[in-house]
Design an enzyme around this catalytic site. Structure first.
Site, short mmCIF file in Angstrom:
data_model
loop_
_atom_site.label_atom_id
_atom_site.label_comp_id
_atom_site.label_asym_id
_atom_site.label_seq_id
_atom_site.Cartn_x
_atom_site.Cartn_y
_atom_site.Cartn_z
N HIS A 34 4.54 -7.92 -8.09
CA HIS A 34 4.40 -7.19 -9.35
C HIS A 34 4.50 -8.13 -10.56
O HIS A 34 4.90 -7.72 -11.64
CB HIS A 34 5.42 -6.04 -9.45
CG HIS A 34 5.07 -4.90 -8.53
ND1 HIS A 34 4.17 -3.93 -8.86
CD2 HIS A 34 5.50 -4.61 -7.29
CE1 HIS A 34 4.05 -3.07 -7.85
NE2 HIS A 34 4.85 -3.47 -6.88
N LEU A 123 -2.01 -5.19 3.26
CA LEU A 123 -2.56 -6.53 3.51
C LEU A 123 -3.88 -6.74 2.76
O LEU A 123 -4.65 -7.63 3.08
CB LEU A 123 -2.77 -6.76 5.02
CG LEU A 123 -1.57 -6.49 5.91
CD1 LEU A 123 -1.86 -6.96 7.33
CD2 LEU A 123 -0.34 -7.20 5.38
N SER A 124 -4.13 -5.86 1.80
CA SER A 124 -5.28 -5.99 0.91
C SER A 124 -6.63 -5.90 1.59
O SER A 124 -7.53 -6.69 1.34
CB SER A 124 -5.21 -7.32 0.15
OG SER A 124 -4.23 -7.24 -0.80
N ASP A 170 -4.83 -10.31 -5.30
CA ASP A 170 -5.45 -10.09 -3.99
C ASP A 170 -6.87 -10.62 -3.93
O ASP A 170 -7.28 -11.25 -2.95
CB ASP A 170 -5.44 -8.58 -3.66
CG ASP A 170 -4.04 -8.00 -3.69
OD1 ASP A 170 -3.08 -8.78 -3.68
OD2 ASP A 170 -3.91 -6.76 -3.74
N TYR A 219 2.16 2.77 -9.02
CA TYR A 219 1.74 1.42 -9.41
C TYR A 219 1.31 1.42 -10.88
O TYR A 219 1.76 0.61 -11.68
CB TYR A 219 0.60 0.97 -8.50
CG TYR A 219 0.16 -0.46 -8.73
CD1 TYR A 219 0.70 -1.49 -7.97
CD2 TYR A 219 -0.79 -0.77 -9.70
CE1 TYR A 219 0.30 -2.81 -8.19
CE2 TYR A 219 -1.18 -2.08 -9.92
CZ TYR A 219 -0.64 -3.09 -9.15
OH TYR A 219 -1.04 -4.39 -9.37
C1 GLA Z 1 -1.05 -4.80 -5.10
C2 GLA Z 1 -2.00 -5.21 -6.21
C3 GLA Z 1 -1.74 -6.66 -6.67
C4 GLA Z 1 -0.26 -6.87 -6.99
C5 GLA Z 1 0.63 -6.31 -5.88
C6 GLA Z 1 2.07 -6.31 -6.26
O1 GLA Z 1 -1.29 -5.57 -3.94
O2 GLA Z 1 -3.34 -5.12 -5.78
O3 GLA Z 1 -2.54 -6.97 -7.78
O4 GLA Z 1 0.07 -6.33 -8.23
O5 GLA Z 1 0.29 -4.98 -5.52
O6 GLA Z 1 2.54 -7.62 -6.41
#
Ligand code: GLA
Length: 388
Positions: A34, A123-124, A170, A219
């Site tokens: 964050h 895991l994006s 990410d 978020y």
């Molecule tokens: C998600 C968001 C990122 C980042 C994280 C928290 O993965 O996509 O941009 O803010 O949360 O660190």
């Protein structure tokens, strides 16, 4: 058949031609959570789990995209992009939308994609879809877009089309990731340094399999709270433009003027930025125990001050806290579910994961999953018939 072969052969069956193949990885974040949208520091690495794309231009402005894992196809026309009901087409169309808005000559295309990044595990997988597709379209047309611009386009697709105000981490690590290395990214200057990661330490993820349904609304709310903090702090310090510019001393002096919740959010972010830098120094000195202690501190901050953890994530971290073979652990990503990231001595991985899983199961009936990961390179073309 490997994943990439499955994607390629489905493409050939559906579209009767040879595609370009692209691999786009998921990511872990070692520390710096964050902080990206607060213009701070992060330390992610690209994973050995990835989405593979098979893709080729198609005549006219019609697009057909097939998601192999769920066996769904989405068709759309470049001159009429409408948000879809279900999730994945919006990531795809969001990228196309951004490319067109920026004036790039994208044409119609055919695509099949599939992979092994678990969905909703933090895991994006969404960034892998966005940045991987942006990369692939850039290759097939070719649009000659530089890598940083691709990163920004993919992030904007998520911000505008999907509606999550995510930071840049990410998409950045997806494109710039390097084999065996974590990247210290300065999310303000967008400069980065590569830090080799000791292969004797395994990066192990414990997946709570709690789907983070709160994630996008909470978020966006955290982002707003940080913004409120900056606005309040600017009354005394007009020179600051983000929490990156704020020190603990500045925060302490304005504490009385800040809402207590906003204060806790800001405190976490300011401390986390300091921790990332110290953790990188520890990594350089090969002091993995010190690095791990910073990870535990990050978890506490995310749990108590930023308030984005959940009982299952806390349980996983508490379970490993006293295990000498585990150097560090914390919740990872946006929060409210997903995985914890753990640094474990490689020779102790099997025994540790078995013990952790057994003890977790005594408390939570829902099954967890474990991923023992390796740090891989960022998005790239996979050699194949069309890559030459
Ligand atoms: C998600 C968001 C990122 C980042 C994280 C928290 O993965 O996509 O941009 O803010 O949360 O660190």
């Amino acid at each position: 058949m490997s994943l990439v072969e499955a994607v390629a052969s489905t493409f050939v069956k559906l579209f009767k031609e040879q595609p370009l193949l692209v691999r786009s990885p998921g990511r872990v974040n070692l520390i710096g959570e964050h902080t990206d949208y607060n213009m701070g520091y992060v330390l992610p690495a690209a994973l050995d789990k990835a989405i593979y794309f098979a893709i080729a231009p198609a005549p006219g402005g019609e697009c057909r995209v097939h998601a192999l894992d769920v066996n769904q196809e989405h068709r759309f026309s470049l001159d009429a992009l409408h948000k879809a009901q279900n999730g994945w087409p919006n990531y795809v169309m969001g990228v196309v939308d951004q490319l067109m808005k920026a004036g790039y000559p994208v044409g119609g295309f055919h695509c099949v994609f599939g992979g092994d990044i678990p969905i909703g595990a933090g895991l994006s997988s969404s960034a892998a879809l966005e940045a991987g597709l942006a990369f692939a379209l850039n290759e097939i047309f070719p649009l000659r877009i530089d890598r940083l611009t691709l990163v920004k386009l993919a992030q904007k697709a998520e911000n505008e089309f999907v509606g999550v105000q995510c930071g840049i981490m990410d998409q950045f690590i997806n494109i710039f990731g390097a084999e065996g290395k974590a990247l210290l990214i300065d999310c303000r200057s967008l400069e980065y340094e590569e830090h080799p990661f000791d292969p004797g330490i395994a990066i192990v993820l414990f997946d709570t399999r709690v789907s983070h349904s709160l994630a996008s609304s909470e978020y966006n709310r955290r982002r707003m709270e940080c913004g409120e903090g900056v606005a309040a702090l600017r009354r005394r310090h007009p020179e600051i433009s983000s929490l990156r510019d704020v020190s603990m001393a500045m925060l302490a002096e304005s504490k009385d003027t800040l809402d207590s919740r906003v204060y806790r959010r800001c405190k976490y972010v300011v401390e986390e930025n300091e921790r990332v830098i110290k953790a990188c120094e520890a990594l350089e000195q090969k002091d993995i125990s010190a690095f791990g202690r910073y990870m535990f501190q990050t978890h506490e901050g995310l749990r108590d001050e930023y308030e984005v953890s959940c009982p299952q994530l806390d349980a996983f971290v508490d379970l490993v806290r006293e295990m000498p073979q585990v150097y560090g652990a914390r919740m990872m990503g946006g929060g409210f579910g997903g995985c914890t990231v753990n640094l474990i001595a490689r020779e102790a991985v099997e025994e540790t994961t078995a013990e952790v899983t057994r003890r977790y199961k005594e408390r939570f009936t829902a099954g967890s999953r474990t991923y023992v990961t390796h740090i891989s390179r960022g998005t790239a073309i996979v050699p194949g018939p069309r890559a030459a």
